[in-house]
Scaffold this active site. Structure first.
Site, PDB file in Angstrom:
ATOM      1  N   ASP A  92       0.910  -1.089   0.107  1.00 17.17           N
ATOM      2  CA  ASP A  92       0.019  -0.130  -0.070  1.00 17.17           C
ATOM      3  C   ASP A  92       0.847   1.295   0.000  1.00 17.17           C
ATOM      4  O   ASP A  92       1.994   1.240   0.673  1.00 17.17           O
ATOM      5  CB  ASP A  92      -0.896   0.165   1.412  1.00 17.17           C
ATOM      6  CG  ASP A  92      -2.074   0.977   1.290  1.00 17.17           C
ATOM      7  OD1 ASP A  92      -1.965   2.073   0.217  1.00 17.17           O
ATOM      8  OD2 ASP A  92      -2.701   1.320   2.455  1.00 17.17           O
ATOM      9  N   ASP A 271      -7.776  -7.388   0.935  1.00 16.18           N
ATOM     10  CA  ASP A 271      -7.120  -7.322   2.089  1.00 16.18           C
ATOM     11  C   ASP A 271      -7.780  -6.709   3.172  1.00 16.18           C
ATOM     12  O   ASP A 271      -8.658  -5.793   3.183  1.00 16.18           O
ATOM     13  CB  ASP A 271      -5.465  -6.651   1.762  1.00 16.18           C
ATOM     14  CG  ASP A 271      -5.792  -5.020   1.993  1.00 16.18           C
ATOM     15  OD1 ASP A 271      -5.323  -4.714   3.072  1.00 16.18           O
ATOM     16  OD2 ASP A 271      -6.301  -4.462   1.155  1.00 16.18           O
TER      17      ASP A 271
END
Length: 376
Positions: A92, A271
């Site tokens: 990320d 996720d």
């Protein structure tokens, strides 16, 4: 990176595919365990591979940048060498973490200035620096830098936020083109679609990202405080615009029910910290519903945590024993619960894939969402 669509359910948008990276092949739909600081909290790499059967894990740019620092990771030869995980990794960009800092961060055209949550030191993330950091980390899939729009943002704020994210995306793409991977594998940049809960903005965002050739696309800024019905509605706006031959990643979502509902709407990748975070606090997910293992009702229940579920290797501890560990504050309790939940999530997407390939997904999903939402 290569994505091949194997089947789409006839009465659903649910898809089964194969995503190939230089570190291995991923069968979609897939859930990706979150390893914020480079490791999935409380879980050995061997257990991720052998028991949980994870195919890809996450790292986080913000946390890894602050500690241990990207120079250390680069000296190790990248995150794969540093943490011992030889499968695919996604990072990320840190946009969500910067968003969550609230008053100790400030956004501008240049980027995001923020104070470290560790020691209060000042830092600046720009689209260019975030790409450079992710080059050093060496993930197979890296995310563009974005502003995560709050779930309760009004239209004007969401519109300005989206425009900033789009300008930042263009800079991320330029930086990717100017730089090369530092290690011997390909890195793919996924743009992130923002726009709050406003269909017109989400549609604009989806069309903007698809104008940029990418190996996959992410849907961000959901599950950040907005009602679930709005999250599902935004997925329904975005997915028909996205290319069918590219993977779709819904960031930070969510409960087992959320995942099945999103798969039904055409999402491929997920996720969330929920399996491990909730597990550490005594919440267990099973095929028949949710267990709060702290409840006294489990004190003398010597049956396995999920007797009707898949056989998780070495995890057939009784509810009574796991409750004892949790109430006692034993580290093993948090580890068992985390491992159980992750194994369950990976089983869930694997079974969803099986149902999609058999073209029985819709009926199975309608039964499962009722069971999974129950409190036992």
């Amino acid at each position: 990176m290569d994505f091949t669509l194997k089947n789409t359910a006839s009465n659903s948008e649910a898809r089964a595919g194969i995503l190939k990276t230089d570190h291995g092949t991923i069968e979609t739909p897939i859930f990706m365990p979150v390893g914020t600081a480079g490791s999935v909290k409380g879980i050995h790499v061997r257990d991720l591979k052998d028991d949980i059967e994870a195919q890809i894990i996450l790292g986080n740019t913000y946390h890894l940048y602050l500690r241990p620092g990207t120079d250390i990771i680069e000296q190790a030869g990248g995150l794969h060498k540093f943490n011992g995980w030889d499968g695919p990794i996604l990072t990320d960009s840190g946009g969500y973490q910067v968003f969550s800092l609230g008053d100790i961060r400030k956004l501008s055209e240049e980027g995001a200035k923020f104070q470290s949550h560790i020691d209060g030191s000042s830092h600046l993330f720009t689209p260019e620096s975030v790409i450079d950091i992710q080059r050093k980390i060496g993930a197979d899939i890296i995310m563009a830098f974005d502003e995560c729009t709050p779930g309760d943002a009004d239209f004007d704020y969401a519109k300005k936020s989206l425009a900033l994210t789009q300008r930042w995306l263009d800079r991320c793409v330029n930086q990717m083109e100017k730089t090369s991977p530092l290690y011997s594998h390909h890195q793919s940049l996924f743009p992130i679609i923002q726009g709050g809960v406003y269909p017109a903005l989400r549609e604009e965002a989806a069309r903007h990202v698809t104008s940029i050739p990418s190996d996959g696309y992410a849907i961000g800024g959901l599950s950040v405080g907005e009602p679930e019905k709005d999250m599902y509605a935004m997925i329904e706006v975005v997915n028909p615009i996205l290319p069918k031959d590219k993977p779709r990643y819904l960031m930070g979502v969510g409960t087992p029910v959320n995942i099945l509902q999103a798969i039904d709407r055409g999402v491929d990748m997920f996720d969330c910290v929920m399996p491990t975070r909730n597990g550490r606090n005594g919440m267990l997910f099973t095929r028949n519903g949710i267990i709060n293992i702290r409840n006294k009702k489990w004190a003398d229940d010597f049956s396995p945590v999920d007797p009707d579920g898949p056989s998780y290797v070495d995890l057939n501890y009784s509810k009574a024993f796991l409750r004892h560990l949790t109430i006692s504050g034993e580290m093993l309790g948090a580890q068992i619960a985390s491992q159980h939940n992750l194994a369950f999530y990976l089983w869930l997407v694997k079974e969803a894939r099986r149902q999609i390939l058999a073209d029985t997904f819709k009926e199975w999903k309608e039964e499962m969402v009722v069971k999974l939402a129950q409190r036992l």
